[in-house]
Design an enzyme around this catalytic site. Sequence first.
Site, short mmCIF file in Angstrom:
data_model
loop_
_atom_site.label_atom_id
_atom_site.label_comp_id
_atom_site.label_asym_id
_atom_site.label_seq_id
_atom_site.Cartn_x
_atom_site.Cartn_y
_atom_site.Cartn_z
N HIS A 187 0.26 5.72 1.15
CA HIS A 187 -0.62 6.77 1.65
C HIS A 187 -0.33 8.07 0.91
O HIS A 187 0.83 8.39 0.65
CB HIS A 187 -0.42 6.98 3.15
CG HIS A 187 -0.54 5.73 3.96
ND1 HIS A 187 -1.69 4.98 4.00
CD2 HIS A 187 0.35 5.09 4.75
CE1 HIS A 187 -1.50 3.94 4.79
NE2 HIS A 187 -0.27 3.98 5.25
N GLN A 214 0.82 -1.21 0.00
CA GLN A 214 0.00 0.00 0.00
C GLN A 214 0.85 1.26 0.00
O GLN A 214 2.07 1.22 0.17
CB GLN A 214 -0.92 -0.02 1.22
CG GLN A 214 -0.18 -0.12 2.55
CD GLN A 214 -1.12 -0.37 3.72
OE1 GLN A 214 -1.25 0.49 4.59
NE2 GLN A 214 -1.77 -1.54 3.76
N ARG A 270 -4.63 0.77 -1.48
CA ARG A 270 -4.20 -0.63 -1.50
C ARG A 270 -3.80 -1.00 -2.92
O ARG A 270 -4.59 -0.88 -3.85
CB ARG A 270 -5.36 -1.50 -1.00
CG ARG A 270 -4.96 -2.87 -0.52
CD ARG A 270 -6.16 -3.63 0.03
NE ARG A 270 -6.63 -3.11 1.31
CZ ARG A 270 -7.88 -2.72 1.53
NH1 ARG A 270 -8.79 -2.78 0.57
NH2 ARG A 270 -8.22 -2.26 2.70
N HIS A 303 4.81 0.33 1.00
CA HIS A 303 5.17 -0.41 2.21
C HIS A 303 4.15 -1.49 2.52
O HIS A 303 3.02 -1.47 2.02
CB HIS A 303 5.28 0.54 3.41
CG HIS A 303 3.99 1.21 3.76
ND1 HIS A 303 3.56 2.36 3.15
CD2 HIS A 303 3.02 0.90 4.68
CE1 HIS A 303 2.40 2.73 3.66
NE2 HIS A 303 2.04 1.84 4.59
N GLU A 337 3.85 8.19 8.64
CA GLU A 337 3.82 7.37 9.85
C GLU A 337 5.20 6.84 10.18
O GLU A 337 6.14 6.99 9.39
CB GLU A 337 2.84 6.20 9.66
CG GLU A 337 3.21 5.26 8.53
CD GLU A 337 2.09 4.29 8.17
OE1 GLU A 337 0.91 4.61 8.42
OE2 GLU A 337 2.39 3.22 7.61
#
Length: 314
Positions: free
Chosen positions: A93, A91, A188, A168, A110
Amino acid sequence: FKEKIWGGDKIKTILNKDFSPLENCGETWELSAVKGNVSEIANGEFEGMPLDELLRKFPNEIMGSKVVSEFGDEFPLLIKFIDAQQDLSVQVHPNDVLAKARHNGMGKTEMWYIMQADDGASLIAGFNQPLNKEQYSDHFSKGTLNDILNRVEVDKGDVFYIPAGRIHTIGKGILLAEIQQTSDLTYRIYDFDRVDAQGNKRELHVEEALDALDYTFHENYKTPYKLHQNDRSELVKSPYFTTNKFNLAQQKTLDYSDVDSFVIYIFTEGKGIIGYDGGEQQVQQGDVFLIPATLKEIEIRPEGNLELLEVYIG
């Protein structure tokens, strides 16, 4: 507690959190102000109050005036524990700019702190070679995506900073703490052709991911850090959050006079007591505490060895 197609039972067996009646637990959202998943204050004067309501009442006192000037009364971080019994999907972001344009939301940068890893456990972070969008698309269409992904074996204590745009996935056998921007936006890319109990595959976001991906190649995607016993060890300093680690075998007093931000403690190992003006709290592995910006001195008293992550903005 979030049941996931890839979730396991380490949230219960290692962190001693009872997620029944769920079959498994892939994620616990420990500190969240995301709509529909808002944390409640666990004790004290505001016990039972939803976090977002407390922030509306006391934004500056809880978050700090600098954080409020940037984020308003929206809590900017989301803290999770993640247990992957199987690989998560591959996936990416979106960053703030793309998330704002497409979803009127925040992007998702993150970081991961590995709390436990089975022998041979690994994860994917970034690409293993220089490439561009066209080369990536070619690999994807040929079914050779795996050939260009950077897979890294992990151990307890490893740190990975995952800026928005980096491809990642968390691999099976890993229990980790995740610190992220307040966002639930995930594209995804590949899900290993898995199906749920009803035989349905999960939705993919192949086209959306193309413009979200950062195709930059790095030699090393693991975040290096130097460990200082009984003192602060800096793990990540980014525009979104600063994260430090403490390995404490003796009492430590922390002064936050120069920090105009809330502070989050994530206890990753051991137990002890935190003392502050007005009381003290027992702490143990798996606990997450939100320290209001108005509280400027915290005393930490470990019972044996105590390991924690310290997170703030600034």
